[in-house]
Design a protein around this motif. Structure first.
Motif, short mmCIF file in Angstrom:
data_model
loop_
_atom_site.label_atom_id
_atom_site.label_comp_id
_atom_site.label_asym_id
_atom_site.label_seq_id
_atom_site.Cartn_x
_atom_site.Cartn_y
_atom_site.Cartn_z
N THR A 49 108.03 96.98 86.66
CA THR A 49 108.55 96.50 85.38
C THR A 49 107.62 96.82 84.21
O THR A 49 108.06 96.82 83.06
CB THR A 49 108.85 94.98 85.42
OG1 THR A 49 107.66 94.30 85.84
CG2 THR A 49 109.97 94.69 86.40
N VAL A 109 108.21 101.11 81.92
CA VAL A 109 108.19 101.07 80.46
C VAL A 109 107.13 102.04 79.94
O VAL A 109 107.35 102.77 78.97
CB VAL A 109 107.91 99.63 79.96
CG1 VAL A 109 107.80 99.60 78.43
CG2 VAL A 109 109.01 98.70 80.44
N PRO A 114 106.96 82.05 70.90
CA PRO A 114 107.79 81.63 69.77
C PRO A 114 109.23 81.34 70.18
O PRO A 114 109.86 80.44 69.65
CB PRO A 114 107.76 82.82 68.82
CG PRO A 114 106.65 83.70 69.29
CD PRO A 114 106.45 83.43 70.75
N ARG A 115 109.76 82.14 71.11
CA ARG A 115 111.11 81.86 71.59
C ARG A 115 111.00 81.03 72.86
O ARG A 115 109.93 80.53 73.20
CB ARG A 115 111.84 83.19 71.87
CG ARG A 115 112.12 83.98 70.61
CD ARG A 115 112.86 85.28 70.91
NE ARG A 115 112.05 86.24 71.64
CZ ARG A 115 112.42 87.48 71.94
NH1 ARG A 115 113.61 87.91 71.57
NH2 ARG A 115 111.63 88.30 72.61
N THR A 116 112.13 80.86 73.57
CA THR A 116 112.09 80.10 74.81
C THR A 116 111.92 81.00 76.03
O THR A 116 111.65 80.53 77.12
CB THR A 116 113.41 79.32 74.98
OG1 THR A 116 114.50 80.23 74.81
CG2 THR A 116 113.53 78.20 73.96
N GLU A 117 112.15 82.28 75.84
CA GLU A 117 112.08 83.25 76.94
C GLU A 117 111.75 84.61 76.34
O GLU A 117 111.87 84.82 75.14
CB GLU A 117 113.44 83.36 77.65
CG GLU A 117 113.68 82.30 78.73
CD GLU A 117 112.96 82.61 80.04
OE1 GLU A 117 112.22 83.61 80.10
OE2 GLU A 117 113.14 81.84 80.99
N MET A 118 111.43 85.57 77.22
CA MET A 118 111.36 86.98 76.87
C MET A 118 110.17 87.39 76.00
O MET A 118 110.10 88.52 75.57
CB MET A 118 112.67 87.45 76.18
CG MET A 118 113.93 87.22 76.99
SD MET A 118 113.88 87.93 78.63
CE MET A 118 113.91 89.67 78.26
N VAL A 175 114.09 91.01 85.33
CA VAL A 175 112.70 91.42 85.58
C VAL A 175 112.15 90.67 86.78
O VAL A 175 111.42 91.23 87.61
CB VAL A 175 111.85 91.19 84.31
CG1 VAL A 175 110.36 91.32 84.61
CG2 VAL A 175 112.26 92.18 83.22
N LYS A 230 100.08 90.84 66.23
CA LYS A 230 101.48 90.58 65.92
C LYS A 230 102.01 89.33 66.60
O LYS A 230 103.09 88.86 66.27
CB LYS A 230 102.32 91.79 66.32
CG LYS A 230 102.24 92.12 67.81
CD LYS A 230 102.83 93.48 68.12
CE LYS A 230 102.56 93.89 69.56
NZ LYS A 230 102.93 95.27 69.84
N ARG A 231 101.29 88.81 67.56
CA ARG A 231 101.80 87.65 68.29
C ARG A 231 101.17 86.34 67.85
O ARG A 231 101.70 85.27 68.14
CB ARG A 231 101.61 87.85 69.79
CG ARG A 231 102.47 88.99 70.31
CD ARG A 231 102.27 89.32 71.76
NE ARG A 231 103.01 90.55 72.06
CZ ARG A 231 102.60 91.47 72.93
NH1 ARG A 231 101.48 91.31 73.60
NH2 ARG A 231 103.32 92.55 73.13
N PHE A 263 102.44 79.36 75.45
CA PHE A 263 103.12 79.24 74.18
C PHE A 263 103.77 80.57 73.84
O PHE A 263 103.11 81.61 73.85
CB PHE A 263 102.18 78.83 73.03
CG PHE A 263 102.97 78.62 71.78
CD1 PHE A 263 103.55 77.40 71.52
CD2 PHE A 263 103.24 79.68 70.92
CE1 PHE A 263 104.37 77.22 70.42
CE2 PHE A 263 104.07 79.50 69.81
CZ PHE A 263 104.62 78.27 69.55
N SER A 284 112.72 88.51 82.10
CA SER A 284 114.05 87.93 82.31
C SER A 284 114.35 87.72 83.79
O SER A 284 113.55 88.08 84.65
CB SER A 284 115.08 88.91 81.75
OG SER A 284 114.97 90.14 82.45
N ILE A 309 105.84 87.62 75.30
CA ILE A 309 104.52 87.64 75.92
C ILE A 309 103.78 86.39 75.44
O ILE A 309 103.88 86.01 74.27
CB ILE A 309 103.75 88.90 75.45
CG1 ILE A 309 104.53 90.16 75.79
CG2 ILE A 309 102.35 88.92 76.02
CD1 ILE A 309 104.54 90.56 77.24
#
Lengths: 771, 293, 158
Positions: B30, B34, B183-187, B101, B257-258, B181, B98, B189
């Motif tokens: 995975t 990429v 920012p979203r709930t999934e997907m 993945v 960026k994160r 932690f 996901s 890094i």
């Protein structure tokens, strides 16, 4: 994991506020098919994988096209050497700027699809190859030698406006300024809107709030990357298959760039995997055509996701100031705003639309907005759902919320007190006709969501929004088939279920079942010119063309019945799918069904059809009001969306499922914009998050159900009252969420996205300030 | 590029050792796929290890579990007893990408890519997982913490492959947890990731603790000061505050960026406290079940 | 460049193909076998539009080499309807208007089917997390989630 305990029991969004509509001068009626929710005609193909999108086409002998892109944000292209690439076995054509002639009509598009003197952003196309396989094409790209002279770059709008900023275009003189500037700058244009005297207005205010705001650039984020297959014959007759919102526009631009007549280029719109404005222009299509012309074989180009982010058309980032004054009893005395948008390397940031729509929700005596369209070393922007409006409305609606708090008035009450209505002189000039802002505000106020209790660290936000909606050049043909079925051809690609809406409207007019009508999107050689699927225009414009074409077919069917019955045509009427004698005087005849008339058509004059072509006017504005509950984690700055309700005026919902779908989709794109989506540039001027991993669009687990309320205030410009619904839904969310998050966090957030580091910093800074 | 799919780890090791050019191991793929697609790596040899039986099984051993390096996270997370014993480690692996993945991604792949933000690694570090490595010179065992050096760089020598990871038996009043932690709930890094494993005596005093910390330095860290703040305490607020401060102090993050340095440093402490609370609850539950599940 | 010969099963049929090492299963399906129902949205495992099953387990076909399919059983969107008989998930997606552009739909169908085979009675939250790797930009997910929940209920006989 479960952060939304209530979601499992969320009500289904089936609430439709209906009203009886009788403004169709031709034919007052109660609807039989309009307002129902039948399955869409293209649905079966889409759930089984049979539908063919841009990259799904294969032409015999097809080559693979790849594009070499600039790694530098700003550089002079000194030379391009393609000798080695051309010599590689399997390479069939290589093109550069030298393969396209100068083009005055489409100068910026030409410079964007293939860089000329300079590379203006990272990802700018420099050359392209067509080869027998992807592996060979990749190898060939590596063999192209480009000599760059690197220049200083600028990606921030405010920095780009500074007098000493790196200059993108030596000939860019700001338009809209008198007298015209003598020196070039990165400011492509300035425009101003409004009326009254804002200074006098502010003098009457009890409370004035002035704030600065910023929003990041976002991408439409369609899941299907741009893809096309071009096939240019030895005689110049060409075909192009592509995913686009406007194949007639693609034909026009490509034919011009290639120097051929439009009649020589047939463009077929594939099924389109999302666009949201981003597929209203050309990127790879002229390149594929030029490669095919040179190779003498079909060429397919499909962008990678990385290319979509770096080299298609995101929307503008913005920097804005807004100042609003209000009396203690909630009368807004003046509103003023300056909106600076950067739209990438070429003119065309939607700053003017932003400035026009900023205060559109309000009836103001004194309003002034100024827009700046600024260029930077970023990809040339494209339209994105209500282009320009979400940002400016975010700024205005944030200040409105703060003012409501200051004067202790409910924010919906404050909006209702100042709401634009029919007859209001809009902040951008014209007077509003019939419109539904007040109705959406009232429906929001009365919705159970608005009075539901909130928990700790939770905040509720409300905002209204506006979009103009457009009409435009449109035509449609409707054929009555011999077996009594009906075939419709429209020229507006179906991006969200519009073929179903066309079938519904034709079935309504013809008085036959929905299942007997089929609509296709015709190619550019099969139908007259149609403007692009944009401006929320399709159900309105193509819909009206279908209605009018249906009526012409009905007239002809009545003529045929009259011929059979040997009575005057005026003595025949159309009712419930049948031709009938209009009264006792006309004679006694059994009504003839559409199918019966169709079956005998060969004996009564041949095929029966209707066609309508026009330039649609009277689109009718659309307003919406959104309510959102947010929760902020005070220790991490994380924001969760707990509950969301969209209330919007649809005029008349033809297929309510897809109207709700537009509301929900717009709201969720707005959620992404508000919370996490952004183009992140490094000091080196390169995009750092050109992929779905770090360009953080909302995923299913981020969201609650999106409740919808369809308000129907008919648009007098359409026989059924339709207003476009596609775009307004993305306008209120930015502000609604900012208002909710600010309430939950206890501090006003003024920059998007409200990503966790930004929210946490605001919370911590506010704590320090309070001590 | 060549593709090989050997049947034994020795054969795999020999292929890797004898490759003159760039070689890559393909387990879940995975990350590798990429990298291949984006042109980040252009290996001459790819060795698929999914047909090697010792690398694709989960075996109970000395009360703990030996997990083959090519076992996907989805398979691992369907192993009820393993999930009951090491819920934190399993959750860490389960957070990678996901559902799709999950069906391919492996914990060892996550480890050997040496990304500082690898979600499965802080949990393994906290659990003191031991990796078995097979190479041209035979087998060796190495604590997981000693494998990553920097992004994309490990202590594995040419020809060496991690065959399996061993998670020891959890003690009677022991519990682990992993929180990250995003920012979203999934997907996403991890912006910060904290793995915690604690052991308590019968009176509720913490006797052993390990805290693994991800995404805040060049590699995953073992924060000994954070563990020290817990050991000997009843995990009261004062101990947790001290542990949070030690965790934050161990951070040497970057702005990217994160997330920001400031954000990562603060949130590391916040998550560490939350993770300890979950681990404590699990330890107590485990003890009340007689040391099982 | 010499190709690799692969023997596999796709939607129950024995299939053989020759692919380059670099080619993903998605490349093979789309470009070699003409099965274009699986879509490339990102080629990095972030969008789920290329979802397939491998021996019944949900996977992104962009994250797997064609060569890795050797000896395995692949399931794609093309194999889900039985002739003209739609799977309940497909039918419910139509009934709920749970698609707009439809490019993500095949991936959602494959992923949701895998979910309901594993968990016939999922909560809304479970559906949302299972499908978090399937991006949809048009619908806001609302109608998709409802369609999957409704399909689950129907398949349970409720």
């Amino acid at each position: 994991m479960a952060r939304n305990p209530d979601a499992d029991s969320a009500p289904a969004p089936k609430a439709v506020k209906t009203s009886t509509i009788e403004f169709d001068a031709d034919k007052a009626k109660t609807f039989k098919v309009v307002g129902s929710r039948p399955p869409r005609p293209d649905g079966m193909d889409k759930v089984t994988g049979r539908a063919r999108f841009g990259a799904d086409m294969v032409m015999p002998g097809q080559l693979v096209g790849l594009i070499l892109r600039s790694p530098h944000p700003h550089a002079v292209i000194v030379s391009i050497d393609t000798t080695a690439a051309e010599a590689l076995s399997g390479v069939k054509s290589v093109i550069t700027r030298d393969d396209f002639a100068e083009n005055a009509d489409h100068h910026d598009v030409l410079c964007n699809i293939m860089a000329r003197e300079k590379a203006l952003y990272e990802g700018h196309a420099i050359a392209a190859v067509a080869a027998t396989s992807k592996a060979v094409a990749r190898k060939a790209l590596k063999l192209i030698k480009v000599d760059y002279q690197i220049l200083p770059h600028v990606t921030d709008v405010d920095l780009a406006m500074a007098p000493d900023a790196p200059l993108l275009h030596a000939d860019m003189i700001t338009s809209g300024v008198t007298p015209a500037p003598t020196k070039p700058s990165n400011i492509a244009g300035r425009s101003e809107f409004g009326h009254g005297d804002v200074e006098a207005g502010f003098a009457l205010a009890d409370v004035i709030i002035e704030r600065d705001f910023k929003t990041a650039a976002t991408h439409q984020g369609y899941i299907e990357p741009h893809a096309c297959v071009a096939n240019v014959g030895a005689d110049g007759m060409s075909e192009l298959w592509c995913c686009t919102q406007g194949h007639f526009h693609v034909r026009q631009v490509c034919a011009s760039l290639l120097g051929i007549d439009v009649s020589r280029l047939r463009v077929t719109a594939s099924e389109i995997g999302g666009g949201f404005g981003g597929k209203t222009t050309v990127f790879i299509e002229p390149v594929a055509l030029a490669l095919s012309r040179k190779a003498g074989r079909p060429v397919k180009i499909a962008m990678s996701r990385d290319e979509v982010f770096k080299a298609s058309g995101p929307t503008a980032s913005s920097s804005m100031n807004v100042k609003i004054g209000v009396t203690k009893d909630g009368h807004i005395t003046a509103g003023e705003g300056e909106f600076r948008y950067q739209g990438g390397a070429f003119a065309g940031a939607p700053a003017d639309f932003g400035a026009m729509s900023a205060f559109a929700c309000y009836a103001l005596d004194n309003v002034k907005t100024v827009a700046y369209d600024v260029v930077t070393n970023r990809p040339k922007g494209a339209a994105y759902r209500a282009p320009g409006a979400p940002m400016s409305v975010y700024a205005v609606e944030s200040v409105i919320a703060e003012l409501a708090g200051e004067i202790g008035m409910d924010p919906i009450e404050l909006r209702l007190k100042n709401a634009a209505r029919e007859g209001t002189k809009s902040s951008y000039g014209p007077k509003f006709g019939s419109c539904g802002l007040v109705e959406t505000l009232e429906a929001a106020r009365d919705h159970p969501h608005y009075s539901a209790p909130l928990g700790p660290n939770q905040g509720r936000g409300v905002a209204s929004g506006f979009w103009f909606n457009f009409g435009g050049e449109t035509c449609s043909t409707l054929n009555i088939n011999a077996d009594g079925t009906v075939a419709i051809a429209v020229g507006t690609p179906d991006i969200g279920g519009s073929r179903a809406a066309m079938c519904i409207m034709a079935a309504e007019e013809l008085g036959i079942p929905y299942e007997r009508v089929r609509t296709i999107v015709a190619d550019t050689s099969s139908l007259g010119y149609n403007d692009t699927t944009e401006g929320s225009r399709v159900t309105f414009s193509s819909g009206m063309a279908v209605i009018k074409a249906s009526r012409k077919a009905v007239t002809e069917m009545c003529n045929r019945a009259a011929m059979i019955w040997d009575i005057p045509a005026e003595a025949v009427t159309w009712e419930d799918g049948h031709a009938k004698p209009s009264g006792a005087n006309a004679g006694e005849f059994e009504p003839m069904s559409l199918a019966e008339i169709a079956a005998t058509a060969s004996k009564t004059g041949g095929p029966i059809a209707g066609h309508h072509e026009y330039n649609a006017d009277g689109a009718g504005v659309s307003f919406g009001t959104h309510i959102v509950d947010t929760e902020v984690d005070p220790e991490t700055g994380r924001v969760d969306i707990l509950r969301y309700t969209v209330v919007q005026d649809a005029g008349k919902a033809i297929h309510p499922d897809y109207v709700e779908g537009q509301f929900q989709g717009g709201a969720v794109q707005g959620i992404g914009w508000a919370l996490n989506e952004e183009y992140i540039y490094g000091e080196d001027g390169r995009l750092q998050n050109a992929g779905f991993l770090d360009y953080r669009m909302p995923v299913a687990s981020d969201l609650p159900m999106i409740d919808t309320v369809i308000v129907e205030v008919p648009n007098p410009g359409h026989p059924y009252g339709v207003r476009g619904v596609g775009e307004t839904g993305i306008v209120p969310p930015l502000a609604a969420i900012a208002n909710g998050v600010s309430a939950a966090a206890g501090v006003r957030l003024t920059e998007l996205p409200m990503s966790p580091p930004r929210v946490l910093k605001a919370i911590d800074d506010a704590k320090v300030a309070a001590q | 590029m060549r593709y090989e799919s050997p049947q034994t780890i020795e054969a795999a090791s020999a292929l890797l050792a004898s490759e003159a050019g760039l070689a890559r191991i393909l387990a879940g793929g995975t990350d590798l796929l990429v990298q291949l697609r984006s042109g980040m790596v252009e290996p001459d040899l790819v060795v698929d290890v999914k047909n090697i039986p010792t690398m694709t099984s989960i075996v109970e051993e000395n009360g703990g579990y030996r997990i083959g390096a090519a076992v996907s996270s989805a398979v691992m997370n369907e192993h009820a007893d393993l999930c009951a014993m090491w819920p934190g480690v399993m959750e860490g692996a389960d957070l990678i990408g996901s559902t799709q993945v999950q069906g391919r991604a492996t914990m060892v792949g996550n480890l050997c890519n040496c990304g500082p933000a690898a979600d499965s690694v802080p949990g393994m570090v906290a659990a003191n997982a031991i990796a078995t490595i097979v190479g041209p010179n035979g087998r060796r065992e190495v604590p997981v913490i000693d494998i990553p050096v920097a992004p994309g760089k490990s202590t594995l020598a040419k020809g060496e492959i991690v065959e399996s990871v061993f998670l020891p038996a959890q003690v009677k009043r022991g519990g682990d947890a992993y929180l990250r932690f995003i920012p979203r709930t999934e997907m996403d890094i991890a912006v910060v990731g904290v793995g915690v494993n604690i052991e308590l005596d019968d009176s509720g005093v913490c006797t052993h603790a390990r805290v693994g910390l991800g995404a805040v330095a060049i590699k995953v860290l073992l924060v000994e000061d954070a563990a020290k703040a817990l050991i000997g305490s009843k995990l009261d607020d004062a101990a947790l505050d001290k542990m949070a401060a030690a965790t934050s102090a161990a951070c040497k993050p970057i702005n990217d960026k994160r997330g920001t340095i400031e954000f990562r440093t603060k949130v590391a402490g916040v998550l560490a406290v939350r993770a300890v609370k979950i681990a404590l609850e699990r330890a107590n539950k485990r003890a009340s079940n007689g040391g099982e599940k | 460049m010499s190709g690799i010969h692969v023997s596999t099963k796709i939607n129950g049929d024995a299939v053989e193909f020759v692919c380059d090492v670099e080619e993903t299963l998605l490349d093979v399906l789309r470009d070699k076998l003409g099965m274009t129902g699986s879509k490339e949205g990102c080629a990095s495992g972030d969008c789920g539009a290329c979802s397939v099953t491998v021996d019944g387990r949900l996977t992104c076909s962009c994250l797997m080499l064609g060569a890795e399919a050797e000896g395995h059983d692949i399931g794609t969107i093309e194999g889900i309807a039985k002739g003209t008989q739609l799977h309940p998930i497909q039918q419910k997606i139509l009934d709920h208007a749970a698609l707009q552009c439809g490019v993500c739909t095949p991936g959602f169908v494959v992923a949701a089917k895998a979910l309901l085979e594993k968990n016939p009675d999922p909560t809304e939250t479970e559906v949302r997390f299972w499908l978090a790797g399937n991006l949809c930009r048009c619908t806001g997910y609302d109608k998709i989630i409802r369609a999957v929940m409704d399909a689950a209920a129907e398949m349970r006989g409720q």
